[in-house]
Each structure stands twice: as C-alpha cells, then as structure tokens.
Write a protein that holds these residues in place. Structure first.
Motif, mmCIF file in Angstrom:
data_model
loop_
_atom_site.group_PDB
_atom_site.id
_atom_site.type_symbol
_atom_site.label_atom_id
_atom_site.label_comp_id
_atom_site.label_asym_id
_atom_site.label_seq_id
_atom_site.Cartn_x
_atom_site.Cartn_y
_atom_site.Cartn_z
ATOM 1 N N THR A 118 84.794 -14.542 -0.730
ATOM 2 C CA THR A 118 85.019 -15.562 0.298
ATOM 3 C C THR A 118 85.925 -15.040 1.397
ATOM 4 O OG1 THR A 118 84.690 -17.337 -1.317
ATOM 5 C CG2 THR A 118 85.911 -17.896 0.678
ATOM 6 N N ASN A 138 83.489 -23.317 2.413
ATOM 7 C CA ASN A 138 83.610 -22.562 1.175
ATOM 8 C C ASN A 138 83.208 -23.452 0.004
ATOM 9 O OD1 ASN A 138 84.730 -20.354 2.601
ATOM 10 N ND2 ASN A 138 86.759 -21.294 2.521
ATOM 11 N N THR A 165 90.979 -21.937 1.876
ATOM 12 C CA THR A 165 90.350 -22.775 2.902
ATOM 13 C C THR A 165 91.401 -23.393 3.814
ATOM 14 O OG1 THR A 165 88.497 -23.300 1.422
ATOM 15 C CG2 THR A 165 88.879 -24.789 3.274
ATOM 16 N N ALA A 181 86.083 -27.109 2.558
ATOM 17 C CA ALA A 181 85.478 -26.706 1.288
ATOM 18 C C ALA A 181 84.810 -27.899 0.618
ATOM 19 C CB ALA A 181 86.522 -26.117 0.344
#
Length: 257
Positions: A118, A138, A165, A181
């Motif tokens: 990520t 995410n 995030t 997210a």
C-alpha cells in the motif's frame, strides 16, 4: 487500445479476482480506463482473456511487495497515463494461524504485501495522483478494528493501513489528493465459499446485525463513492462496510431474544 488524455484513469491492485475485480468493473462502468495489477500471472491472463473485447481495461503483472517491480510498473503506467484519478490499494494476503505458530517469515510476508504494498504503490502513483487531484482508497478490514483469533499478522497489517491512510490524508490533502479506507466485514467471495464452514457462517450471522455477508458489489460501490465527486470533502476516513459488525460490539446471541 488508444485512450484520450482526458479519460479518467483508475489503478486497482490485486484486481484479477474477487473484490479487486469487482472494483475494476465498477470503475469501468463509470467510463474510467481501469488498469488491473496482480501478481498471479495465470489468473491475470485468464482475467485478460475473459475481458477481451471489452474496452477500457489494461493489465499489468506486479508484485506490490517488490519495490523495483512497483516502481517499473508505475513508470510504465505514468508514461501512458500521466494523470491517475483513482488508486485502489486492494492487494493483500492472509495467513491464519494461532499467534504462537506465526513465524517471522509469515509475519513479514503479510506485512510486505498488505502494508508495504500500500505504501509503495501510493508513492509510485503519487505524480499521477497529484496531476489529477485524484483519490486513494486503501482496502483495510474489520479485522483491523476488531481483534480475533488467527489474525495476529493480518489484523495488525490492516490496522496499520488505517493509520497509514490518515497519514496520507494529512500529508497529501493539502496538495489536492484525498485518501480514505474501506474496512469490509465478511464478504461473499469465492474464497469465503471455500474456506468458511457452515458453523463459521452461522457465527457471523449471529454477530452481524444485518445477519448476512456483504457482496463484492457493495464493497465496490463504497470504493467508487469515496472516489467520486459526491465524496469531495471526505478525507482521512475509515468506512466500515460490515453490516453493523463493528457497531454490535460483543453482541451475544443469548441477549438477542
């Protein structure tokens, strides 16, 4: 296929199956050009074959845990699409074992794909996201909110993604890039059908107020919403798409009668 410079572009990692593929379909239905990344060559090729003749898809092999592959893949993408309007960091793996049986190799594998992937993909995509004033979503998990057995690596990786995030939202927000997210609860995927026994399904039904699994379509709809103009002022948030699983807390079945 040729794509006009004004086309909106979405990149989805771990996109050759399941939730990732459904997300790709959702963006394609909204006239995005969707770039599907996956590290399973056979499944990615099958996906490419299945979608042959359907416009606005591209396919790239990429192991998101490998910094060099990530960098080269996104260099290739950005050379063709200088603006990336949506980046969906969906790629992830899970190793379910009792905590005392999780090896360092297990731990590292999960963190490398889920958390490092990520981080790496967002950094590599950032020039395109800045160009488009785009959006990052995410894919975390309700396992990052609610601890449970067998998930010491997986749950920790997803909790870390949630904080990552928020860091992205703070650091990139003033440059015009939003980050949010999704934290899915149990979702009806092919993997869930194979792995979840009847007893597990009953237990989830008891614990989730809506008494069912989510669908991949419901997750994809939530992801698209967070990237859409309707969510233009939403930044740094964790949206649980879980049928109320987190809200239910302990939720003892014996107290529900």
């Amino acid at each position: 296929m040729s794509t006009t410079p004004s086309a909106q572009v979405a990149v989805v990692t771990g996109a050759a199956r399941g939730i990732g593929l459904e997300i790709a379909h959702r963006f394609q239905a909204e006239n995005y050009h969707v770039i599907l990344l996956d590290n399973d060559k056979a499944t990615l090729q099958q996906c490419k074959t299945n979608l042959k003749g359907k416009g606005n898809y591209s396919f790239e092999f990429c192991d998101v845990s490998n910094p060099r592959q990530v960098q080269s893949t996104f260099q290739k993408i950005l050379s063709r699409f200088p603006a990336i309007h949506a980046l969906i960091n969906n790629a992830g793996i899970a190793i379910f074992k009792p905590a005392d049986q999780v090896t360092f190799e297990d731990w590292t594998a999960v963190m490398s794909t889920n958390l490092n992937g990520t981080f790496l993909c967002t950094q590599a995509a950032l020039p395109g996201l800045l160009e488009a004033k785009g959006s990052i979503v995410n894919i975390a998990s309700i396992s990052g909110v609610r601890a449970s057995t067998l998930r010491i690596a997986y749950g920790t990786s997803k909790a870390a993604i949630m904080h990552l995030t928020k860091q992205q939202a703070v650091e990139y927000g003033n440059r015009g890039v939003r980050a949010n997210a999704i934290a899915p609860g149990p979702v009806e995927t092919e993997m869930a059908k194979l792995v979840h026994s009847a007893d597990i399904r009953t237990s989830y039904s008891d614990a989730i107020p809506l008494a069912r699994y989510g669908t991949t379509t419901e997750i994809a709809d939530a992801v698209y919403f967070l990237c859409s103009p309707a969510a233009a002022y939403i930044n740094g948030q964790i949206l649980a798409v879980d049928g109320g699983f987190d809200a239910a807390g302990v939720g003892l079945p014996s107290l529900r009668g």
